[in-house]
Design a protein around this motif. Structure first.
Motif, PDB file in Angstrom:
ATOM      1  N   THR A   1      43.286 -17.473  74.737  1.00  0.00           N
ATOM      2  CA  THR A   1      42.294 -16.470  75.125  1.00  0.00           C
ATOM      3  C   THR A   1      40.898 -17.090  75.152  1.00  0.00           C
ATOM      4  O   THR A   1      40.573 -17.963  74.334  1.00  0.00           O
ATOM      5  N   VAL A   2      40.078 -16.612  76.063  1.00  0.00           N
ATOM      6  CA  VAL A   2      38.719 -17.124  76.243  1.00  0.00           C
ATOM      7  C   VAL A   2      37.892 -16.961  74.965  1.00  0.00           C
ATOM      8  O   VAL A   2      37.081 -17.825  74.626  1.00  0.00           O
ATOM      9  N   ALA A   3      38.120 -15.889  74.240  1.00  0.00           N
ATOM     10  CA  ALA A   3      37.327 -15.618  73.040  1.00  0.00           C
ATOM     11  C   ALA A   3      37.530 -16.667  71.950  1.00  0.00           C
ATOM     12  O   ALA A   3      36.702 -16.796  71.048  1.00  0.00           O
ATOM     13  N   LEU A   4      38.611 -17.421  72.023  1.00  0.00           N
ATOM     14  CA  LEU A   4      38.904 -18.428  70.990  1.00  0.00           C
ATOM     15  C   LEU A   4      38.594 -19.858  71.428  1.00  0.00           C
ATOM     16  O   LEU A   4      38.866 -20.800  70.687  1.00  0.00           O
ATOM     17  N   ILE A   5      38.013 -20.023  72.625  1.00  0.00           N
ATOM     18  CA  ILE A   5      37.706 -21.370  73.118  1.00  0.00           C
ATOM     19  C   ILE A   5      36.701 -22.056  72.204  1.00  0.00           C
ATOM     20  O   ILE A   5      35.670 -21.480  71.846  1.00  0.00           O
ATOM     21  N   ARG A   6      37.036 -23.289  71.841  1.00  0.00           N
ATOM     22  CA  ARG A   6      36.143 -24.174  71.095  1.00  0.00           C
ATOM     23  C   ARG A   6      36.336 -25.568  71.671  1.00  0.00           C
ATOM     24  O   ARG A   6      37.462 -25.960  71.966  1.00  0.00           O
ATOM     25  N   GLY A   7      35.257 -26.302  71.789  1.00  0.00           N
ATOM     26  CA  GLY A   7      35.405 -27.653  72.299  1.00  0.00           C
ATOM     27  C   GLY A   7      34.118 -28.433  72.224  1.00  0.00           C
ATOM     28  O   GLY A   7      33.034 -27.866  72.111  1.00  0.00           O
ATOM     29  N   VAL A   8      34.276 -29.747  72.254  1.00  0.00           N
ATOM     30  CA  VAL A   8      33.150 -30.669  72.176  1.00  0.00           C
ATOM     31  C   VAL A   8      33.090 -31.483  73.455  1.00  0.00           C
ATOM     32  O   VAL A   8      34.107 -31.958  73.948  1.00  0.00           O
ATOM     33  N   GLN A   9      31.890 -31.624  73.975  1.00  0.00           N
ATOM     34  CA  GLN A   9      31.606 -32.588  75.036  1.00  0.00           C
ATOM     35  C   GLN A   9      30.665 -33.593  74.397  1.00  0.00           C
ATOM     36  O   GLN A   9      29.783 -33.219  73.617  1.00  0.00           O
ATOM     37  N   PHE A  10      30.853 -34.871  74.733  1.00  0.00           N
ATOM     38  CA  PHE A  10      29.998 -35.880  74.097  1.00  0.00           C
ATOM     39  C   PHE A  10      29.658 -37.022  75.036  1.00  0.00           C
ATOM     40  O   PHE A  10      30.317 -37.245  76.041  1.00  0.00           O
ATOM     41  N   LYS A  11      28.607 -37.733  74.647  1.00  0.00           N
ATOM     42  CA  LYS A  11      28.191 -38.963  75.288  1.00  0.00           C
ATOM     43  C   LYS A  11      28.061 -39.989  74.173  1.00  0.00           C
ATOM     44  O   LYS A  11      27.648 -39.648  73.058  1.00  0.00           O
ATOM     45  N   GLY A  12      28.450 -41.221  74.446  1.00  0.00           N
ATOM     46  CA  GLY A  12      28.351 -42.238  73.417  1.00  0.00           C
ATOM     47  C   GLY A  12      28.708 -43.609  73.939  1.00  0.00           C
ATOM     48  O   GLY A  12      28.509 -43.913  75.121  1.00  0.00           O
ATOM     49  N   GLU A  13      29.263 -44.416  73.040  1.00  0.00           N
ATOM     50  CA  GLU A  13      29.618 -45.785  73.373  1.00  0.00           C
ATOM     51  C   GLU A  13      30.937 -46.149  72.714  1.00  0.00           C
ATOM     52  O   GLU A  13      31.184 -45.766  71.574  1.00  0.00           O
ATOM     53  N   ILE A  14      31.765 -46.888  73.439  1.00  0.00           N
ATOM     54  CA  ILE A  14      33.014 -47.391  72.870  1.00  0.00           C
ATOM     55  C   ILE A  14      32.885 -48.894  72.697  1.00  0.00           C
ATOM     56  O   ILE A  14      32.281 -49.574  73.533  1.00  0.00           O
ATOM     57  N   ARG A  15      33.419 -49.392  71.578  1.00  0.00           N
ATOM     58  CA  ARG A  15      33.438 -50.842  71.371  1.00  0.00           C
ATOM     59  C   ARG A  15      34.691 -51.224  70.606  1.00  0.00           C
ATOM     60  O   ARG A  15      35.174 -50.469  69.764  1.00  0.00           O
ATOM     61  N   ARG A  16      35.208 -52.384  70.934  1.00  0.00           N
ATOM     62  CA  ARG A  16      36.380 -52.905  70.235  1.00  0.00           C
ATOM     63  C   ARG A  16      35.916 -53.508  68.920  1.00  0.00           C
ATOM     64  O   ARG A  16      34.972 -54.292  68.882  1.00  0.00           O
ATOM     65  N   LEU A  17      36.573 -53.124  67.830  1.00  0.00           N
ATOM     66  CA  LEU A  17      36.215 -53.649  66.518  1.00  0.00           C
ATOM     67  C   LEU A  17      36.900 -54.985  66.273  1.00  0.00           C
ATOM     68  O   LEU A  17      37.994 -55.241  66.774  1.00  0.00           O
ATOM     69  N   GLU A  18      36.256 -55.807  65.459  1.00  0.00           N
ATOM     70  CA  GLU A  18      36.775 -57.137  65.127  1.00  0.00           C
ATOM     71  C   GLU A  18      36.718 -57.338  63.615  1.00  0.00           C
ATOM     72  O   GLU A  18      35.976 -56.660  62.916  1.00  0.00           O
ATOM     73  N   GLY A  19      37.490 -58.277  63.121  1.00  0.00           N
ATOM     74  CA  GLY A  19      37.404 -58.732  61.733  1.00  0.00           C
ATOM     75  C   GLY A  19      37.597 -57.651  60.693  1.00  0.00           C
ATOM     76  O   GLY A  19      38.437 -56.756  60.844  1.00  0.00           O
ATOM     77  N   GLN A  20      36.793 -57.751  59.631  1.00  0.00           N
ATOM     78  CA  GLN A  20      36.916 -56.831  58.499  1.00  0.00           C
ATOM     79  C   GLN A  20      36.668 -55.384  58.913  1.00  0.00           C
ATOM     80  O   GLN A  20      37.335 -54.473  58.434  1.00  0.00           O
ATOM     81  N   GLU A  21      35.726 -55.192  59.808  1.00  0.00           N
ATOM     82  CA  GLU A  21      35.425 -53.837  60.297  1.00  0.00           C
ATOM     83  C   GLU A  21      36.681 -53.213  60.915  1.00  0.00           C
ATOM     84  O   GLU A  21      37.006 -52.053  60.671  1.00  0.00           O
ATOM     85  N   SER A  22      37.402 -54.002  61.693  1.00  0.00           N
ATOM     86  CA  SER A  22      38.638 -53.543  62.310  1.00  0.00           C
ATOM     87  C   SER A  22      39.714 -53.276  61.256  1.00  0.00           C
ATOM     88  O   SER A  22      40.424 -52.271  61.321  1.00  0.00           O
ATOM     89  N   ASP A  23      39.833 -54.179  60.280  1.00  0.00           N
ATOM     90  CA  ASP A  23      40.848 -54.036  59.223  1.00  0.00           C
ATOM     91  C   ASP A  23      40.662 -52.745  58.436  1.00  0.00           C
ATOM     92  O   ASP A  23      41.627 -52.033  58.161  1.00  0.00           O
ATOM     93  N   VAL A  24      39.424 -52.443  58.066  1.00  0.00           N
ATOM     94  CA  VAL A  24      39.131 -51.234  57.289  1.00  0.00           C
ATOM     95  C   VAL A  24      39.463 -49.984  58.103  1.00  0.00           C
ATOM     96  O   VAL A  24      40.110 -49.061  57.611  1.00  0.00           O
ATOM     97  N   ALA A  25      39.032 -49.963  59.367  1.00  0.00           N
ATOM     98  CA  ALA A  25      39.303 -48.808  60.228  1.00  0.00           C
ATOM     99  C   ALA A  25      40.805 -48.662  60.473  1.00  0.00           C
ATOM    100  O   ALA A  25      41.334 -47.542  60.480  1.00  0.00           O
TER     101      ALA A  25
END
Length: 142
Positions: free
Chosen positions: A73-97
């Motif tokens: 139903t339209v009354a329950l619509i919720r949503g996010v639109q966003f702008k940002g940046e994507i990047r591939r993680l490397e090393g320890q940063e990648s391991d933690v994530a």
């Protein structure tokens, strides 16, 4: 309710993000399960470097995207639109994530795909449960 609190609470309950990347006049979108980090206002996703969207992103790229539920139903619509940046993680940063991602999605342990970070810089949250067309906006302090 403060905008940032409303946005982060809702995003923490969802699990699929759609993002689109642009390169040399071409657009492409992708979907993935995400781990949301409310402190950093970022999503962590896994995607293979051979995918079209990863090839178009390279190690870093500006993106736009959405997260939305599937209400009937339209009354329950919720949503996010966003702008940002994507990047591939490397090393320890990648391991933690990756460890945190695997805790949320244990099946991901079997996927060799690298971890990518989607940094949210601008967010528009539509929440019709607060009134039809209710919108909240958030911008990252630069």
């Amino acid at each position: 309710m403060e905008t940032l609190t409303a946005v982060t609470r809702w995003l923490a309950k969802q699990h699929v993000v759609t993002w689109c990347v642009h390169q040399e006049g071409e657009l492409w979108c992708a979907n993935a399960f995400y781990l949301f980090d409310a402190q950093k206002m970022t999503f962590y996703v896994l995607t293979d470097e051979k995918t079209r969207h990863a090839q178009m992103s390279g190690p870093r790229a500006p993106i736009a995207g959405t997260v939305n539920g599937q209400p009937k139903t339209v009354a329950l619509i919720r949503g996010v639109q966003f702008k940002g940046e994507i990047r591939r993680l490397e090393g320890q940063e990648s391991d933690v994530a990756r460890k945190a991602y695997n805790r949320r999605f244990p099946v991901a342990r079997m996927l060799p795909a690298p971890v990518w970070e989607i940094r949210l810089d601008e967010v528009k949250f539509t929440d019709n449960t607060l009134g039809f067309g209710k919108k909240m906006h958030w911008l990252r302090d630069l």
